[in-house]
Design an enzyme around this catalytic site. Sequence first.
Site, PDB file in Angstrom:
ATOM      1  N   ASN A   1     -10.983  -2.776  -5.107  1.00 46.10           N
ATOM      2  CA  ASN A   1     -10.522  -1.803  -5.998  1.00 46.10           C
ATOM      3  C   ASN A   1     -11.143  -1.416  -7.313  1.00 46.10           C
ATOM      4  OD1 ASN A   1      -7.102  -2.932  -4.657  1.00 46.10           O
ATOM      5  ND2 ASN A   1      -8.502  -1.078  -4.262  1.00 46.10           N
TER       6      ASN A   1
ATOM      7  N   ASP B   1       0.917  -1.247  -0.001  1.00 46.45           N
ATOM      8  CA  ASP B   1      -0.090  -0.020   0.006  1.00 46.45           C
ATOM      9  C   ASP B   1       0.707   1.129  -0.086  1.00 46.45           C
ATOM     10  OD1 ASP B   1      -2.477   1.198   0.056  1.00 46.45           O
ATOM     11  OD2 ASP B   1      -2.633   1.377   2.174  1.00 46.45           O
TER      12      ASP B   1
END
Length: 232
Positions: A62, A14
Site C-alpha cells: 500500500n 476492502d
Amino acid sequence: MPEAPMNHLAIIMDGNGRYAKSLGHPRLWGHRKGAEAFERTIRLCAKYGVRVLTVYAFSTENWKRPEEEVSGLFSLMVEYCTKKLPTMVEAGIRIKFLGERTRLPQKVQDAVKLCEESTAAGDKVLVQIALNYGGRDDIVRAARAAMQDGIAPEELTEEKLSSYLDTAGVPDPDLILRTGGEARLSNFLLWQAAYSEMLVMPVYWPEFDEPHFLEAMEYFQKRDRRFGGLTK
Ligand code: IPE
Ligand code: IPE
Ligand code: MG
C-alpha cells in the site's frame, strides 16, 4: 451438523475507495467510514463470541499509493487509536499489531505501542491489526529471526517457524472474509491461511454491518472442514 465455533475471524477490509467514489466523496472519506465499520465489527465479535479478530489495515504494497492517501490513513489510525482507547479498554479488547514497524512514521509507532500497552489486560476479544503487513514479509522476518537465534536447519519445524511469525501463539483464522468483491489474498496471512475457509462479499467495507456479519457466520457454520482428511 454440530456448530463449529468461529474462534478467529480475519477480514480483508476492502472497498473504502470505491465506496467513497460511488457517493462522490474523496477516498479518505471512505477510509474514515471504514474505521467506523471496524469499530462496529469489534463490537459484533464481542457480541457473538468471536475470540480473535484480525484485520488487514495497510499492506506492504500500500506504500505505492499517493503520499496524501498514505499519510491520511496513518493520521486516521493515530487519531482513532487515541480517541477510542478508553472504550476499548473498558470493553476488554486487547489490541496487537502485526507487520514490520520500523518503516512506520514515529507518531504511528508511538500510537501502536500505546494501544498495545494500554489494552494488554483485555481478555474478551483479541484484535490484531495488520499494519505494514505482508504475508511474505512475515515469513522472511520469521526465518531471519530463527537464524539469528541459531536455530539449526533440522530444528526448523512448522511449529518452530510459526513461533517466530507475528501471529505466534494465536490459532490460525477459521474464516478469511474479503469485502469489496475481489477474490484474492493480496499478501494477507499467507502461512496462516493454510486451512482457513474463505468468503468474498460484494459489499464495500464501510457498508459492512450486522446482517453481513451474520451471513458470514452462517456461511462458516455450513462448511465441512476436512483438513485434508475425510468427512466424519
Ligand atoms: C481498503 O480499501 C483499505 C486499504 C487498503 C487501506 P481500498 O482503499 O483498497 O478501497 P478500494 O479497493 O480502492 O475500493
Ligand atoms: C488489500 O487491499 C489490503 C488491505 C485491505 C489493507 P488492496 O486494495 O491493497 O489490494 P489489491 O491491490 O486490490 O490487491
Ligand atoms: Mg482495495
